[in-house]
Motif scaffolding. Sequence first.
Motif, PDB file in Angstrom:
ATOM      1  N   LEU A   1       0.809  -1.220   0.000  1.00  0.00           N
ATOM      2  CA  LEU A   1       0.000   0.000   0.000  1.00  0.00           C
ATOM      3  C   LEU A   1       0.841   1.268   0.000  1.00  0.00           C
ATOM      4  O   LEU A   1       0.594   2.175  -0.809  1.00  0.00           O
ATOM      5  CB  LEU A   1      -0.968  -0.023   1.189  1.00  0.00           C
ATOM      6  CG  LEU A   1      -1.955   1.150   1.248  1.00  0.00           C
ATOM      7  CD1 LEU A   1      -2.815   1.205  -0.015  1.00  0.00           C
ATOM      8  CD2 LEU A   1      -2.835   1.044   2.487  1.00  0.00           C
ATOM      9  N   PRO A   2       1.860   1.404   0.893  1.00  0.00           N
ATOM     10  CA  PRO A   2       2.689   2.614   0.833  1.00  0.00           C
ATOM     11  C   PRO A   2       3.382   2.794  -0.512  1.00  0.00           C
ATOM     12  O   PRO A   2       3.530   3.920  -0.998  1.00  0.00           O
ATOM     13  CB  PRO A   2       3.705   2.408   1.964  1.00  0.00           C
ATOM     14  CG  PRO A   2       3.063   1.440   2.883  1.00  0.00           C
ATOM     15  CD  PRO A   2       2.246   0.538   2.013  1.00  0.00           C
ATOM     16  N   PHE A   3       3.807   1.678  -1.114  1.00  0.00           N
ATOM     17  CA  PHE A   3       4.457   1.754  -2.416  1.00  0.00           C
ATOM     18  C   PHE A   3       3.496   2.269  -3.482  1.00  0.00           C
ATOM     19  O   PHE A   3       3.862   3.122  -4.309  1.00  0.00           O
ATOM     20  CB  PHE A   3       4.993   0.373  -2.800  1.00  0.00           C
ATOM     21  CG  PHE A   3       5.489   0.289  -4.220  1.00  0.00           C
ATOM     22  CD1 PHE A   3       6.688   0.855  -4.590  1.00  0.00           C
ATOM     23  CD2 PHE A   3       4.733  -0.351  -5.196  1.00  0.00           C
ATOM     24  CE1 PHE A   3       7.136   0.788  -5.901  1.00  0.00           C
ATOM     25  CE2 PHE A   3       5.166  -0.431  -6.501  1.00  0.00           C
ATOM     26  CZ  PHE A   3       6.385   0.143  -6.855  1.00  0.00           C
ATOM     27  N   LEU A   4       2.253   1.773  -3.464  1.00  0.00           N
ATOM     28  CA  LEU A   4       1.267   2.216  -4.448  1.00  0.00           C
ATOM     29  C   LEU A   4       0.914   3.690  -4.251  1.00  0.00           C
ATOM     30  O   LEU A   4       0.724   4.425  -5.221  1.00  0.00           O
ATOM     31  CB  LEU A   4       0.005   1.356  -4.348  1.00  0.00           C
ATOM     32  CG  LEU A   4       0.168  -0.118  -4.738  1.00  0.00           C
ATOM     33  CD1 LEU A   4      -1.163  -0.850  -4.627  1.00  0.00           C
ATOM     34  CD2 LEU A   4       0.717  -0.250  -6.151  1.00  0.00           C
ATOM     35  N   ILE A   5       0.822   4.113  -3.001  1.00  0.00           N
ATOM     36  CA  ILE A   5       0.548   5.531  -2.722  1.00  0.00           C
ATOM     37  C   ILE A   5       1.687   6.394  -3.260  1.00  0.00           C
ATOM     38  O   ILE A   5       1.463   7.440  -3.880  1.00  0.00           O
ATOM     39  CB  ILE A   5       0.348   5.755  -1.216  1.00  0.00           C
ATOM     40  CG1 ILE A   5      -0.943   5.062  -0.750  1.00  0.00           C
ATOM     41  CG2 ILE A   5       0.297   7.249  -0.890  1.00  0.00           C
ATOM     42  CD1 ILE A   5      -1.143   5.108   0.751  1.00  0.00           C
ATOM     43  N   ALA A   6       2.936   5.938  -3.031  1.00  0.00           N
ATOM     44  CA  ALA A   6       4.093   6.689  -3.532  1.00  0.00           C
ATOM     45  C   ALA A   6       4.090   6.735  -5.060  1.00  0.00           C
ATOM     46  O   ALA A   6       4.409   7.774  -5.660  1.00  0.00           O
ATOM     47  CB  ALA A   6       5.380   6.041  -3.021  1.00  0.00           C
ATOM     48  N   ALA A   7       3.726   5.611  -5.694  1.00  0.00           N
ATOM     49  CA  ALA A   7       3.668   5.586  -7.159  1.00  0.00           C
ATOM     50  C   ALA A   7       2.582   6.525  -7.677  1.00  0.00           C
ATOM     51  O   ALA A   7       2.774   7.235  -8.677  1.00  0.00           O
ATOM     52  CB  ALA A   7       3.417   4.159  -7.647  1.00  0.00           C
ATOM     53  N   PHE A   8       1.429   6.547  -6.997  1.00  0.00           N
ATOM     54  CA  PHE A   8       0.341   7.441  -7.399  1.00  0.00           C
ATOM     55  C   PHE A   8       0.768   8.901  -7.251  1.00  0.00           C
ATOM     56  O   PHE A   8       0.522   9.731  -8.142  1.00  0.00           O
ATOM     57  CB  PHE A   8      -0.891   7.157  -6.533  1.00  0.00           C
ATOM     58  CG  PHE A   8      -2.125   7.895  -6.974  1.00  0.00           C
ATOM     59  CD1 PHE A   8      -2.932   7.405  -7.988  1.00  0.00           C
ATOM     60  CD2 PHE A   8      -2.484   9.104  -6.374  1.00  0.00           C
ATOM     61  CE1 PHE A   8      -4.073   8.085  -8.398  1.00  0.00           C
ATOM     62  CE2 PHE A   8      -3.618   9.797  -6.773  1.00  0.00           C
ATOM     63  CZ  PHE A   8      -4.410   9.285  -7.795  1.00  0.00           C
TER      64      PHE A   8
END
Length: 701
Positions: free
Chosen positions: A226-233
Amino acid sequence: MSTLKKSFRIAFILCLLSVSAFSQIIQPPKWEISLSDQSAEVGEEIDLIFRAEIPKNWYIYSNDFDPDLGPMLTELSLEGSKGLEKVGELQAIDPKRKIDEIWEGEVSYFTGKGEFRQKIKITSEQVKVNATLGYQMCSDVTGQCVPYEEDFSKTFSAQATSNTQTQEPVTTFKEQTSEESEKAQNKEVPKTEIAESPEKVTKVSEQAADLSGDPEGKQGDATDLLPFLIAAFLGGLAALLTPCVFPMIPMTVTFFTGRSKNKSQGIKNAFIYGLSIIVIYTLAGTLVAAIQGPEFANWLSTHWLPNIFFFLVFIFFALAFLGLFEITLPSGLVNKMDAKADQGGLTGVFFMAFTLVLVSFSCTGPIVGSILIESAGGEIIKPILGMFAFSLAFAVPFTLFAIFPEWLNGLPKSGGWLNAVKVVLGFLELALAFKFLSVADQVYHWGLLDRDIYLAIWIVIFALLGLYLLGKIRLPHDSPLENLSVPRLLLATITFVFVIYLIPGLFGAPLKSLSGYLPPMATHDFNLEKLIRENKGAAVSESEMTEAPKYADLLHWPHGLQGYFDYEQAFRVAKKENKPLFIDFTGHGCVNCREMEAKVWSNPEVLSRLKNDFVLVALYVDERTELPESEWYTSEYDNKVKKTIGKQNADFQITRFNNNAQPYYVILDNEENLLIRPKAYDTNPQNFVEFLDKAKAEFEK
């Protein structure tokens, strides 16, 4: 039977079930021994092959990393074998590797299946193999570690030396453990009575990460993804604000509004346009996922070459964002895509999206590259979802502005602020680059980037970023800053707060929120915080210790705590001081024991209770110091002679508490009765405080 008796029986059965659910012997992996050549002749060398089927959610450590790091290395003893000679050392076959933040170094391990080989030389026609394999099995799901010794016995006949060339079939033999060992695995051990009603045991979630392919539990772990996806977004949103992309928004709107026959067609084309952007970037993520595998991931995460390459790539991207040069694609490729975009129809819309991706590459390339590099590591889903999240944030605004062109009137005009966004991203890329150099430095022990040097670099980088945001530094392509906007001032404030947060790290502050990015604390040259804490603890404790602890020259307590390392001595002192006895079943190679000490015992409330309210004894189950022969004994559990401190402590844990995993915390009163249900791995400090308080309250009753 009366209702009262029935109720009592039900309660009693539930109590036993709860105790047995919590106190249990964790079974070892299933091992198999085989020979690489059954038809070997006397004088030839063959391999003894040991293969393990490792339980789900568990892993065993290999033997090809620094023995001083912490975990227990797998070792083989052939004592008692006849007709053979050991050649070289035990070899681990293709173990996985990782940098372990708790052990602060590289470890190797097996999940699912493991294999070790030991080369031997046949010295007589009758060969008897007596092998003992010592190893450690751990789980990041249950937070436990268990040391094991596995016995193997096999006899076979070798052929007399001849000139006839023999074939080399591989024959597998089932493991033959001694009868005593087999009985020990099924033997009932006495249960310890509990003074209070046991609480319901919390079960490990069935949906916990399957660690058979990843002992860190990060493959498919939502808490990591989840943190990785938020950072990618957020990376996709940041890409919109760069000079290469932002001016493209009104151009895109003009493309759709000028060529669409009606509004419905324009909306349809806008959706196809946005979907095309997502497909293009997601395909890039899929390509990265396709070329990854366990071996590739292992090499990628540990070898110096990819880490140095990623370091240089990030530096290259950072310098481009800071304005040293521009990243451009060949103009011929861009022109071809642009020509196809002019064809119209769905194909034209798709190639319009492709043209946007290519034209904006000089600004989006560093961000996309960073996301793909961060997601690299053998995972299939992570790079695909990472690129999907980035492209979603990148595509949605283009689609919405194409559908609602009147929104363009509310957009800010292009200007120097776009370049400022690009420069800020450049500073961030520069800081993150050193993470890859740090990994290579740790694995190969170059000593280039110790923790304090790493922190000094970050402090300088973020201090320069703060000065840039305040307008004190100007870089190429920057416009003159006539006044400071409120958002820019707030970002500068946040940056300087972060710099101030980093500064105590130079003197040994743990900076736990950045533990995944900083080099290990062991590389810190001057740890003032540790020096003060340990000296203070030692000064206070020397006058308070009732007896000088046995084995204090070998073993130590963390955080300046003082306690004992021998059960009988500690129990005697606890009775004399009229305090409950806190038993810490631990091990040198127990990673979760170290994590409990770092995350839970360091809590001031926990630390004060351990120091003031209990007599402490740490029983290391893997301490190999051999005791005098007069202290040896044969265990009733497995009928083996216990010669070392660790073997006797492990046997004590099994026979008294029906448990063989660490960490395991037991609190007894002065009559050796349990005050509270024992506690295992739990990184919530408040839960540990309640555990200690309940035991103390029960003792005072």
